[in-house]
Design a protein around this motif. Structure first.
Motif, PDB file in Angstrom:
ATOM      1  N   UNK A   1       0.836  -1.209   0.000  1.00 37.67           N
ATOM      2  CA  UNK A   1       0.000   0.000   0.000  1.00 37.67           C
ATOM      3  C   UNK A   1       0.867   1.253   0.000  1.00 37.67           C
ATOM      4  N   UNK A   2       1.947   1.231   0.784  1.00 34.73           N
ATOM      5  CA  UNK A   2       2.858   2.385   0.808  1.00 34.73           C
ATOM      6  C   UNK A   2       3.490   2.588  -0.553  1.00 34.73           C
ATOM      7  N   UNK A   3       3.916   1.503  -1.205  1.00 34.71           N
ATOM      8  CA  UNK A   3       4.526   1.630  -2.533  1.00 34.71           C
ATOM      9  C   UNK A   3       3.547   2.221  -3.530  1.00 34.71           C
ATOM     10  N   UNK A   4       2.269   1.806  -3.441  1.00 29.82           N
ATOM     11  CA  UNK A   4       1.253   2.352  -4.357  1.00 29.82           C
ATOM     12  C   UNK A   4       1.041   3.846  -4.106  1.00 29.82           C
ATOM     13  N   UNK A   5       0.932   4.258  -2.833  1.00 27.72           N
ATOM     14  CA  UNK A   5       0.726   5.679  -2.518  1.00 27.72           C
ATOM     15  C   UNK A   5       1.925   6.529  -2.922  1.00 27.72           C
ATOM     16  N   UNK A   6       3.120   6.046  -2.697  1.00 27.07           N
ATOM     17  CA  UNK A   6       4.315   6.817  -3.076  1.00 27.07           C
ATOM     18  C   UNK A   6       4.379   6.993  -4.588  1.00 27.07           C
ATOM     19  N   UNK A   7       4.055   5.921  -5.327  1.00 24.69           N
ATOM     20  CA  UNK A   7       4.047   6.044  -6.797  1.00 24.69           C
ATOM     21  C   UNK A   7       3.001   7.053  -7.258  1.00 24.69           C
ATOM     22  N   UNK A   8       1.822   7.037  -6.568  1.00 26.90           N
ATOM     23  CA  UNK A   8       0.775   8.000  -6.939  1.00 26.90           C
ATOM     24  C   UNK A   8       1.221   9.428  -6.667  1.00 26.90           C
ATOM     25  N   UNK A   9       1.918   9.653  -5.536  1.00 26.15           N
ATOM     26  CA  UNK A   9       2.355  11.014  -5.198  1.00 26.15           C
ATOM     27  C   UNK A   9       3.445  11.488  -6.149  1.00 26.15           C
ATOM     28  N   UNK A  10       4.340  10.592  -6.530  1.00 29.29           N
ATOM     29  CA  UNK A  10       5.452  10.989  -7.405  1.00 29.29           C
ATOM     30  C   UNK A  10       5.067  11.043  -8.869  1.00 29.29           C
ATOM     31  N   UNK A  11       3.814  10.675  -9.175  1.00 33.21           N
ATOM     32  CA  UNK A  11       3.376  10.690 -10.574  1.00 33.21           C
ATOM     33  C   UNK A  11       3.399  12.123 -11.121  1.00 33.21           C
ATOM     34  N   UNK A  12       4.059  12.318 -12.293  1.00 32.63           N
ATOM     35  CA  UNK A  12       4.157  13.629 -12.934  1.00 32.63           C
ATOM     36  C   UNK A  12       5.285  14.483 -12.416  1.00 32.63           C
TER      37      UNK A  12
END
Length: 674
Positions: free
Chosen positions: A550-561
């Motif tokens: 879940x943390x990996x998914x949220x970090x990827x979402x935040x770093x998107x763009x």
């Protein structure tokens, strides 16, 4: 003056020269006055004649006295002569007596030696009779065949004498020993037959289901029969068969008769099985006491044939035949075999009723209770009945059937649960279907920890029981976890069985939230139980693994763009590399290369802008997670990953012209509260 003659002159001089005052003269003159009483002139003139007359008279008296003395001396001499002759006679008599006495002494010495030899022979004969022959009264007692104390004592004496004759037969006097052995063996065989017949008759008195009265002679008789293994085993089997019938009748009466028969609770399987096994346990205790009294002194504390005997002399005589005795004693029935024979009669009716309970398909909790109950009684009665006893085999079979039925039930339910997992509810909490199955597992754990089987920590057996229970617990709980993961696939935007048709409308974190909520709920229910520690650890590992995803998914979402991306898992100890966002996984080797200064600077500026925007949901855990601690841990991990990414980008852009417009990492930590 006339001249005096010389002779007279000498006499006068001599007379005048004498001293008249001396004691001797005075004494003589005094004696002289006794010669005559009248001191006249005549007497003085005739003093000489008077003196001579006195001398004559004295001599006459002396002669008379001497003649008397000589007569006495002659008498004495005659007596001495006779005495001498007598002494000679006595000497001859003594010589003859001495010769005769020497002969008598020789005869006495010879007789004393003969008496000594006779007494020695008598002692040897007494010892021989005591050691190798049976007294007449003992023979008569054994021939009568009346079993009493006198008979037992006589039989003990026969065994001792028989043993002594056996050793005599191995010596120089083997002929005498063999002759005595033949006589004693016949008498002993006849006595043992009387004992066996008496014990067989006494078995009728112990067939009563009620507490029988035990004849005090039975233990003594059985103790003597140990020297004859076939007879001992025969009598032991007779006693066991008598008690076998009694125990069967008592069991049937306990089931169907009395004020509170056991079958009255047949509708309650747990109480029905518990009452039957409790009765069996109590019956084993009472029969063990009864059998112990019947075979008192025949077995040691382990139920094996005792090597000690009251016939110490008999056993000492067998020291040279230890091997033979060991072979014979191995043929004797053990106490466990006797108890197994007694309770063989109730094995079939007991198993029939226990199998009937299992055939009714009890609930998993009741099934586990029955399995634990069977296991407890197996371990309880095993020291008494032996590992290979029929009753123990019956209980093991019931335990195995109950355990197999329980595992089959849980496997069927688990397979059905994994094939058809319930849909996650709107609040992403645990479905009620899982709660029902979880309550079964919790009930089983509670019962196991409160059972005597779990509290009995006596060795390897308890460790084995704990391992078996742990395996059973995993069989119950693993399908729940697998079903939760399978059900969470409905919340995966990329899954074909997702709940929403529009991929953009579904939050990818919902599946992780759902899994975490379910696993945390399971953990809360069982974490207080010691026996579920391994399962709790497995649940914790699953929860942490899901949190990392879940943390990996949220970090990827935040770093998107932002042209930045965290590489590696969040629980790695190494710093995450900064790579260009949008690269394919096939170019992973290129992605791991450090960014250029300008790209890192632009990514850091974009990430700061995204974090600074209050309208953008950044580092916040999903509020649907029920446990506050889990939410805080996820938020801390996300913030730590973002700070690491920003710090690496800041250091990569340290020589860029845009470094002045980039906030330092401390500002990001302050902004995120990391």
């Amino acid at each position: 003056m006339s001249t005096v003659a010389p002779g007279l002159q000498r006499k006068l001089s001599k007379v005048l020269g004498q001293k008249t005052d001396s004691p001797e003269v005075s004494k003589d003159l005094s004696a002289l006055s006794t010669i005559y009483s009248d001191n006249s002139a005549y007497n003085r003139r005739n003093i000489r004649s008077i003196i001579e007359k006195g001398l004559i008279e004295s001599s006459t008296r002396f002669v008379e006295d001497a003649e008397t003395i000589m007569g006495s001396i002659d008498t004495v001499c005659n007596d001495l002569a006779r005495l001498g002759s007598l002494c000679d006679t006595m000497s001859s008599v003594l010589s003859e007596g001495e010769l005769q006495c020497s002969n008598v002494l020789n005869d006495i010495e010879r007789l004393e030696h003969s008496i000594s030899l006779t007494e020695s022979k008598k002692e040897w004969l007494d010892v021989f009779q005591e050691k190798y022959q049976l007294p007449r009264e003992y023979v008569q007692t054994l021939q009568e065949g009346v079993i009493n104390e006198a008979f037992i004592d006589a039989l003990k004496k026969v065994q001792i004498v028989h043993s002594n004759c056996r050793s005599l037969g191995l010596s120089y006097h083997h002929k005498a020993g063999l002759a005595l052995l033949d006589e004693l063996s016949a008498l002993q065989d006849e006595a043992f037959k009387h004992v066996c017949s008496w014990i067989q008759a006494e078995c009728q008195s112990i067939e009563s289901p009620d507490a029988p009265e035990i004849a005090n002679m039975i233990p003594k008789a059985m103790k003597l029969l140990r020297s004859r293994p076939p007879l001992y085993s025969y009598c032991a089997e007779e006693i066991a068969m008598a008690r076998r019938t009694a125990v069967f009748e008592k069991f049937i009466q306990a089931l169907s008769q009395g004020p509170r028969p056991i079958e009255m609770h047949a509708a309650d399987p747990w109480r029905y099985a518990n009452d039957m096994l409790a009765w069996v346990h109590a019956a084993i205790a009472s029969e063990m006491e009864l059998v112990g009294n019947l075979f008192q002194g025949c077995y040691d504390s382990r139920g094996l044939v005792s090597r000690t005997s009251s016939l110490q002399a008999y056993m000492q005589a067998q020291e040279n035949n230890n091997k033979t005795d060991d072979d014979d004693s191995s043929k004797l029935l053990s106490l466990q075999e006797i108890m197994d024979t007694i309770f063989d009669s109730i094995c079939r009716p007991l198993k029939l009723r226990l199998d009937q309970i299992l055939m009714a398909a009890p609930s998993p909790v009741l099934n586990f209770q029955l399995t634990t109950l069977f296991g407890f009684y197996v371990r309880t009665i095993q020291p008494v009945m032996g590992k290979d006893g029929k009753l123990l085999h019956t209980l093991r079979s019931c335990q195995s059937n109950a355990e197999k039925l329980l595992r089959d039930q849980m496997k069927q339910r688990g397979d059905r649960l994994v094939r058809q997992p319930p849909l996650p509810p709107q609040d992403l909490s645990m479905p009620d279907l899982y709660s029902d199955r979880l309550s079964i597992g919790v009930s089983i754990i509670k019962f196991y920890e409160s059972s005597l089987l779990h509290k009995d920590d006596t060795g390897d057996a308890s460790v084995t029981e704990d391992d078996e229970f742990e395996s059973l617990l995993f069989n119950i709980m693993d399908p729940i976890m697998d079903s939760v993961i399978a059900g969470a696939d409905a919340l995966n935007p990329k899954s074909s069985v997702r709940l929403d048709d529009t991929t953009s409308a579904m939050n990818p974190n919902k599946q992780y939230v759902y899994i975490i909520n379910c696993l945390c709920h399971i953990r809360r229910q069982i974490e207080s139980y010691e026996s579920a520690s391994a399962l709790v650890k497995k649940l914790q590992d699953k929860i942490e693994e899901t949190m990392d995803r879940m943390v990996a998914t949220d970090v990827s979402r935040i770093l998107e763009g932002t042209l930045l991306r965290a590489q590696g898992s969040t629980n790695d100890t190494e710093k995450a590399h900064i790579t260009v966002d949008g690269q394919k996984e096939s170019n992973e080797a290129l992605d791991n290369q450090p960014l250029s200064e300008d790209v890192a600077a632009q990514g850091a500026i974009a990430l700061w802008s995204k974090l600074e925007d209050p309208s953008c949901s950044t580092v916040r855990a999903d509020q649907a997670i029920i446990e506050q601690g889990i939410r805080n841990a996820i938020a801390d991990k996300i913030a730590s990953s973002i700070v690491d990414v920003y710090t690496n980008a800041y250091h990569a852009a340290s020589r860029s012209a845009l470094i002045s417009s980039i906030h330092p990492p401390e500002d990001v930590k302050t902004l995120l509260g990391a």
